[in-house]
Structure formats: structure tokens, C-alpha cells
Write a protein that holds these residues in place. Structure first.
Motif, PDB file in Angstrom:
ATOM      1  N   ARG A 101       0.831  -1.190   0.000  1.00  0.00           N
ATOM      2  CA  ARG A 101       0.000   0.000   0.000  1.00  0.00           C
ATOM      3  C   ARG A 101       0.867   1.242   0.000  1.00  0.00           C
ATOM      4  NH1 ARG A 101      -4.999   0.530   1.246  1.00  0.00           N
ATOM      5  NH2 ARG A 101      -5.107  -1.362   2.477  1.00  0.00           N
ATOM      6  N   SER A 155      -4.282  -2.077  -7.781  1.00  0.00           N
ATOM      7  CA  SER A 155      -5.637  -2.509  -7.458  1.00  0.00           C
ATOM      8  C   SER A 155      -6.673  -1.570  -8.055  1.00  0.00           C
ATOM      9  CB  SER A 155      -5.799  -2.565  -5.937  1.00  0.00           C
ATOM     10  OG  SER A 155      -7.169  -2.638  -5.602  1.00  0.00           O
ATOM     11  N   GLU A 157      -9.793  -1.343  -6.897  1.00  0.00           N
ATOM     12  CA  GLU A 157     -10.616  -0.794  -5.830  1.00  0.00           C
ATOM     13  C   GLU A 157      -9.873   0.262  -5.046  1.00  0.00           C
ATOM     14  OE1 GLU A 157      -9.859  -4.092  -5.938  1.00  0.00           O
ATOM     15  OE2 GLU A 157     -11.530  -4.502  -7.299  1.00  0.00           O
ATOM     16  N   ASP A 158      -8.635  -0.009  -4.821  1.00  0.00           N
ATOM     17  CA  ASP A 158      -7.844   0.887  -4.005  1.00  0.00           C
ATOM     18  C   ASP A 158      -6.570   1.261  -4.744  1.00  0.00           C
ATOM     19  OD1 ASP A 158      -6.388   2.252  -2.185  1.00  0.00           O
ATOM     20  OD2 ASP A 158      -6.493   0.740  -0.611  1.00  0.00           O
ATOM     21  N   THR A 160      -4.270   2.957  -4.050  1.00  0.00           N
ATOM     22  CA  THR A 160      -3.048   3.022  -3.260  1.00  0.00           C
ATOM     23  C   THR A 160      -2.484   1.640  -3.006  1.00  0.00           C
ATOM     24  OG1 THR A 160      -4.111   2.850  -1.100  1.00  0.00           O
ATOM     25  CG2 THR A 160      -3.989   5.035  -2.098  1.00  0.00           C
ATOM     26  N   LEU A 161      -3.172   0.681  -3.500  1.00  0.00           N
ATOM     27  CA  LEU A 161      -2.755  -0.687  -3.241  1.00  0.00           C
ATOM     28  C   LEU A 161      -2.196  -1.331  -4.499  1.00  0.00           C
ATOM     29  CD1 LEU A 161      -2.874  -2.514  -0.771  1.00  0.00           C
ATOM     30  CD2 LEU A 161      -5.011  -3.433  -1.668  1.00  0.00           C
ATOM     31  N   SER A 324      -6.091  -1.664   7.222  1.00  0.00           N
ATOM     32  CA  SER A 324      -6.654  -0.878   6.146  1.00  0.00           C
ATOM     33  C   SER A 324      -6.697  -1.655   4.848  1.00  0.00           C
ATOM     34  CB  SER A 324      -5.833   0.382   5.942  1.00  0.00           C
ATOM     35  OG  SER A 324      -4.530   0.010   5.557  1.00  0.00           O
ATOM     36  N   SER A 326      -7.909  -3.527   2.058  1.00  0.00           N
ATOM     37  CA  SER A 326      -9.255  -3.627   1.524  1.00  0.00           C
ATOM     38  C   SER A 326      -9.276  -4.600   0.371  1.00  0.00           C
ATOM     39  CB  SER A 326      -9.723  -2.271   1.039  1.00  0.00           C
ATOM     40  OG  SER A 326      -9.004  -1.910  -0.109  1.00  0.00           O
TER      41      SER A 326
END
Length: 334
Positions: A101, A155, A157-158, A160-161, A324, A326
Motif C-alpha cells: 500500500r 488494485s 478498488e484501491d 493506493t494498493l 486498512s 481492503s
DNA sequence: TTAATTTGACCTTT
DNA sequence: AAAGGTCAAATTAA
């Protein structure tokens, strides 16, 4: 979310582990300043329950299948005629995935530094994903014949991932290897923009890498899901260390609940140390690992076997629970 | 000038 | 055949 490559069991597992993670984080909050005893007990209870469930999932299905895999595949199952077969070579290479992340705000396209130097050799749009997948190989592929590669997938969805899939071990020398530890970083959560492409190597081979959150994932082989249990513990230092020439996920086998999470497990004893750091702000992580049959052989015949006295073979590591993390619709979380 | 990245072609796998 | 993975020439960065 599209659960690419993930079956129901994986989803449940993720849910359980994620819930455990969240609960642990909550508990962390309550510990300082201390909450009522009831609150703490309740949270601990729930955490244990979550892990219990996850464990039973692992033990019932995937893991049992894995433990049955035939030994020494890495050495004996290759016919001479197969040696040139890339796909077979690929299968004998250990593969694992970790989620990284990029904490705050973060610059999107900074290649995350994991202590190695990588050279990008391709990029591909993958069906069903919003972001292209990057293909990297070790910079020392040619100079030292290091076969390690990795794929980086952001990712959907995220943003930052990042899901980083590693394949093959580094055989290159230490100059290219930078250890990462976040032991000292728990207090500070630096911005991510500052990811340098190459970090300077510290004398002890230790490098700070604050944002990574480790998650080990595995790949399925022949449609068999094989998952290694690995667990994380709160309040340990944000360090996951790999010592020896193997990758850390193996070290987690048979150590579902090993109690070794001392805060200072950084032991740069060998020149082949490899540290994985875990996000200090998102304390924690969890891992699971899939493995090919031959990977298992490596595991069985690897350092764990050669160092029976060590609690986890050649590996000392500490993992933190991440909260965190996700993974799509984790609606079971409360 | 060397090294790294980009990117379309090509190869492999499913 | 389509998708994923790799190669390598062209391009860009150091």
C-alpha cells in the motif's frame, strides 16, 4: 469488485482474516489508553474467533492438499527434454504475492521499492483490470543470471494498493539487495511521494520502507488452491525478515501461531537477508500462499528441514496486522 | 554513451 | 482464438 482468480473459499478467508485484522487494530486503539477489561476481552475473543475460522478453512481445504504434494519435484520431476520448457521452469519457481500500500496521497506510478533493483521489461493490459500490469525482472538478470521477476498490478478498488507478484528467488549478490525494515518507523508515517527508485544501501543492508504492507498470496496450481497459513501479530515491529536463500512464505508453514514476534528480529546475520516491511500506519498483514507442487518440495526440503532447531527454520520474522487492507466488498466487517 | 523504459510484435498458455 | 507473458527495437533518461 471482480474477484479475479479468487474462489469463494478465498473470499471467506479474506473476510475472516481481514476482520481479525480490523479487530486487532481496534484493540490496539483500546490498549492505549487502556479500555475497560471487558472491551479488551471481547475484542480478543473476536480476534481469536476470526483466526480460528481462518485456520480451520486453511487446514481443511487448501493446506491439506498442499501437504500431500510429492516431494523433490524441483529436482526430480524434470525430464531432460523438459529442461528447455519455459513453462515447466516457471512452475518450479516459487511464487508469492504481497500487497503493497502506498499510504498517504501518494504518487501513483512510483515503482515500489522492495529492496531490489528491477528492470521493467513489459507492460500489459489485463482483462478486467483498470490498470496495466507491469513486468519486471532483476536488473542483474544478465550480469549475474538472477532469474527473479515480479509483476506489479495496481488494485482497481484501491489505487493506493499494489499487488506485487514475485517469481523466483534472487540469486544476485547483495549489492542489489536492500533490506527493508520499518522498526523505527512505527512512530512516523512518511508520505509516499518520497519513494526513490533506488534506495541507498545502508551498512547493515537495512533500508527503511514504511509503506509496504505485506501479504503473501499464492497461486493456484492445476486448479488446486493451496494456501499456507501465516499470521500477523499486533505490536510487533513492522518487519518481516527473510533470512537465507529462500523466500519468507515458506517460513510460515507449520507456524500458524508461532509466538515469536519480538520487536527486534532484525538480524543481518547473513548476506542474503531480505526484509519485508509492513506498514506502520496500517499495522498488520496477513499472508497466505499458494504453491506449486515443486514449490512445496522446496519448502519441505529447504531451510526448515535443515535447521530443525530454529522455531521457524532460517526465518525470523515479525508481521503486523493490517487493518486498512481492503479487498472489495468486505461487508462482513463491522 | 550507457542504461532504463516504452511499446508493438511475437510466443506461450488456456 | 484470446489472454497473458516476453522480447527487442526505438525512445528516453541519466
Amino acid at each position: 469488485m471482480e474477484m479475479v482468480g479468487m474462489d469463494w473459499e478465498q473470499g471467506s478467508l479474506l473476510n475472516e482474516l481481514t476482520q481479525g485484522k480490523d479487530l486487532a487494530k481496534e484493540l490496539q486503539i483500546h490498549l492505549n489508553p487502556p479500555a475497560s477489561t471487558e472491551t479488551r476481552l471481547f475484542l480478543v475473543e473476536k480476534i481469536l474467533c476470526s483466526y480460528e475460522k481462518a485456520l480451520s478453512m486453511l487446514n481443511s481445504g487448501a493446506l491439506s492438499g498442499m501437504l500431500e504434494a510429492q516431494p523433490s519435484a524441483a529436482n526430480s520431476t524434470l525430464d531432460s527434454s523438459d529442461l528447455k520448457d519455459i513453462s515447466k521452469k516457471r512452475k518450479i519457481m516459487s511464487t508469492w504475492t504481497k500487497r503493497v500500500r502506498v499510504c498517504s496521497g501518494s504518487s501513483p506510478d512510483v515503482p515500489l521499492d522492495d529492496g531490489y533493483s528491477w528492470r521493467k521489461y513489459g507492460q500489459k493490459v489485463i482483462l478486467g483490470t483498470n490498470h496495466p500490469r507491469g513486468y519486471y525482472r532483476c536488473t542483474h538478470r544478465h550480469s549475474q543470471g538472477c532469474v527473479a521477476t515480479k509483476q506489479v498490478q495496481r488494485s482497481d478498488e484501491d489505487p493506493t494498493l499494489f499487488e506485487v507478484t514475485y517469481r523466483g528467488r534472487h540469486t544476485c549478490m547483495r549489492s542489489s539487495r536492500l533490506a527493508a525494515t520499518a522498526a523505527a518507523a512505527v512512530a512516523t508515517a512518511p508520505a509516499v511521494e518520497e519513494y526513490p527508485k533506488e534506495k541507498p544501501e545502508l551498512p547493515e543492508g537495512v533500508v527503511l520502507n514504511f509503506e509496504t504492507e505485506l501479504q503473501v498470496k499464492a497461486e493456484s496450481l492445476d486448479s488446486k488452491e493451496e494456501i499456507f497459513p501465516s499470521f500477523a501479530f499486533p505490536y510487533a515491529s513492522a518487519v518481516l525478515e527473510e533470512v537465507g536463500n529462500d523466500i519468507f512464505p515458506e517460513s510460515m508453514v507449520d507456524n500458524n501461531l508461532m509466538g515469536s514476534f519480538s520487536p527486534a528480529f532484525i538480524s543481518p546475520a547473513t548476506s542474503e537477508s531480505n526484509y519485508f516491511s509492513v506498514s506502520p500506519c496500517d499495522l498488520g498483514s496477513f499472508g497466505r500462499r499458494q504453491s506449486s507442487e515443486s514449490d512445496l518440495a522446496e519448502i519441505i526440503s529447504g531451510p526448515l528441514a535443515s535447521v530443525p532447531n530454529s522455531p521457524i527454520g532460517d526465518f525470523d520474522f515479525t508481521v503486523l496486522l493490517d487493518t486498512s487492507f481492503s479487498f472489495g466488498n468486505l461487508d462482513c466487517l463491522s
